[in-house]
Design a protein around this motif. Structure first.
Motif, PDB file in Angstrom:
ATOM      1  N   THR A   1       2.657  -1.692  46.208  1.00  0.00           N
ATOM      2  CA  THR A   1       1.420  -0.935  46.093  1.00  0.00           C
ATOM      3  C   THR A   1       1.645   0.077  44.819  1.00  0.00           C
ATOM      4  OG1 THR A   1       0.147  -1.250  48.226  1.00  0.00           O
ATOM      5  CG2 THR A   1      -0.635   0.829  46.784  1.00  0.00           C
ATOM      6  N   PHE A   2       0.956   0.220  43.934  1.00  0.00           N
ATOM      7  CA  PHE A   2       1.361   1.215  42.831  1.00  0.00           C
ATOM      8  C   PHE A   2       0.314   1.740  42.253  1.00  0.00           C
ATOM      9  CE2 PHE A   2       0.347  -1.958  39.502  1.00  0.00           C
ATOM     10  CZ  PHE A   2       0.247  -3.280  40.224  1.00  0.00           C
ATOM     11  N   SER A   3       0.115   3.019  41.612  1.00  0.00           N
ATOM     12  CA  SER A   3      -0.835   3.651  40.753  1.00  0.00           C
ATOM     13  C   SER A   3      -0.927   2.958  39.725  1.00  0.00           C
ATOM     14  CB  SER A   3      -0.583   5.044  40.778  1.00  0.00           C
ATOM     15  OG  SER A   3      -1.138   5.702  39.986  1.00  0.00           O
ATOM     16  N   THR A   4      -2.196   2.924  39.052  1.00  0.00           N
ATOM     17  CA  THR A   4      -2.573   2.281  37.856  1.00  0.00           C
ATOM     18  C   THR A   4      -2.746   3.484  36.594  1.00  0.00           C
ATOM     19  OG1 THR A   4      -5.082   2.638  38.238  1.00  0.00           O
ATOM     20  CG2 THR A   4      -4.097   0.773  38.964  1.00  0.00           C
TER      21      THR A   4
ATOM     22  N   GLY B   1       4.165 -13.764  33.587  1.00  0.00           N
ATOM     23  CA  GLY B   1       2.656 -13.794  33.201  1.00  0.00           C
ATOM     24  C   GLY B   1       2.284 -12.331  32.867  1.00  0.00           C
ATOM     25  N   LYS B   2       1.067 -12.552  32.077  1.00  0.00           N
ATOM     26  CA  LYS B   2       0.709 -11.411  31.665  1.00  0.00           C
ATOM     27  C   LYS B   2      -0.221 -10.408  32.676  1.00  0.00           C
ATOM     28  CE  LYS B   2       1.793 -11.741  27.520  1.00  0.00           C
ATOM     29  NZ  LYS B   2       2.716 -10.692  26.965  1.00  0.00           N
ATOM     30  N   PHE B   3      -0.057  -9.123  32.741  1.00  0.00           N
ATOM     31  CA  PHE B   3      -0.670  -8.254  33.566  1.00  0.00           C
ATOM     32  C   PHE B   3      -1.363  -7.126  32.980  1.00  0.00           C
ATOM     33  CE2 PHE B   3      -1.395  -4.898  36.586  1.00  0.00           C
ATOM     34  CZ  PHE B   3      -1.638  -5.479  37.819  1.00  0.00           C
ATOM     35  N   SER B   4      -2.685  -6.915  33.461  1.00  0.00           N
ATOM     36  CA  SER B   4      -3.612  -5.653  32.585  1.00  0.00           C
ATOM     37  C   SER B   4      -4.415  -5.263  33.730  1.00  0.00           C
ATOM     38  CB  SER B   4      -4.371  -6.252  31.430  1.00  0.00           C
ATOM     39  OG  SER B   4      -5.258  -7.377  31.956  1.00  0.00           O
ATOM     40  N   ILE B   5      -4.716  -3.745  33.234  1.00  0.00           N
ATOM     41  CA  ILE B   5      -5.686  -3.036  34.112  1.00  0.00           C
ATOM     42  C   ILE B   5      -6.974  -3.018  32.910  1.00  0.00           C
ATOM     43  CG2 ILE B   5      -6.328  -0.966  35.033  1.00  0.00           C
ATOM     44  CD1 ILE B   5      -4.301  -2.524  36.840  1.00  0.00           C
ATOM     45  N   ASP B   6      -8.051  -3.484  33.279  1.00  0.00           N
ATOM     46  CA  ASP B   6      -9.090  -3.401  32.374  1.00  0.00           C
ATOM     47  C   ASP B   6     -10.388  -3.550  33.023  1.00  0.00           C
ATOM     48  OD1 ASP B   6      -7.893  -6.353  30.892  1.00  0.00           O
ATOM     49  OD2 ASP B   6      -8.888  -6.050  32.811  1.00  0.00           O
TER      50      ASP B   6
ATOM     51  N   ALA C   1     -10.140  -1.313  35.959  1.00  0.00           N
ATOM     52  CA  ALA C   1      -9.827  -0.135  35.846  1.00  0.00           C
ATOM     53  C   ALA C   1     -10.332   0.902  36.882  1.00  0.00           C
ATOM     54  CB  ALA C   1     -10.125   0.862  34.428  1.00  0.00           C
ATOM     55  N   SER C   2     -11.177   0.752  37.745  1.00  0.00           N
ATOM     56  CA  SER C   2     -11.913   1.490  38.756  1.00  0.00           C
ATOM     57  C   SER C   2     -10.781   1.524  40.045  1.00  0.00           C
ATOM     58  CB  SER C   2     -13.164   0.930  39.119  1.00  0.00           C
ATOM     59  OG  SER C   2     -12.992  -0.451  39.709  1.00  0.00           O
ATOM     60  N   CYS C   3      -9.676   0.362  39.834  1.00  0.00           N
ATOM     61  CA  CYS C   3      -8.642   0.623  41.126  1.00  0.00           C
ATOM     62  C   CYS C   3      -7.789   1.926  40.689  1.00  0.00           C
ATOM     63  CB  CYS C   3      -8.040  -0.720  41.068  1.00  0.00           C
ATOM     64  SG  CYS C   3      -8.973  -2.101  41.464  1.00  0.00           S
TER      65      CYS C   3
END
Ligand code: ZN
Length: 151
Positions: free
Chosen positions: A120-123, A146-151, A48-50
């Motif tokens: 490139t995309f905003s999280t 596939g699965k993608f997550s921001i954590d 999530a720091s990205c």
């Protein structure tokens, strides 16, 4: 023998340090797909720091984009089928993506063997969201995802 053990210990410490520094720069992710309906990864995530994430897709196969094209498209789980169906309708000329589709969170270009495409995309708003990455080439999204997550 003691010296050898010491050297091996130092080497493993060095490897651990290198591994950690790569991990810390995980806002750039790479994924590959070849001449089959599969990515080399079934799940991807970034911390999530990205503030933004860059995903680079490389087509490691030999087949052309009109035969075995791949892209990397990100959407919420619930939107995957809709995005894929509308992409099919949009057709090859549109890279199998509907224009201005707000359900598409990120998408690379559609590429063939030997090609690479990045996005490139905003999280913002993605933390904790259940997302799926998939290929919108006709027929691919059923297995190529596939699965993608921001954590
Ligand atoms: Zn594909």
């Amino acid at each position: 023998m003691k010296k050898l053990a010491l050297i091996l210990g130092l080497v493993s410490v060095l490897f651990a340090m290198v591994g950690r520094s790569v991990w810390a720069d995980d806002c750039s992710l790479s994924v590959e797909a070849g001449d089959t309906l599969a990515y080399n990864l079934t799940s991807m995530s970034a911390p999530a720091s990205c503030e933004s994430v860059t995903v680079t897709l490389t087509h490691t196969g030999k087949m052309a984009a009109n035969v075995m094209g791949h892209n990397w498209v990100l959407a919420k789980d619930a939107d995957v089928n809709g995005v894929a169906m509308d992409g099919l309708t949009a057709g090859a000329g549109a890279g199998y993506l509907k224009a201005d589709d707000s359900r598409i969170l990120a998408a690379t270009g559609l590429i063939g063997g030997g090609e690479t495409s990045s996005v490139t995309f905003s999280t913002a708003g993605m933390v904790g969201s259940a997302m799926t990455f998939f290929c919108t080439f006709p027929g691919h999204s059923y297995v190529m995802k596939g699965k993608f997550s921001i954590d």
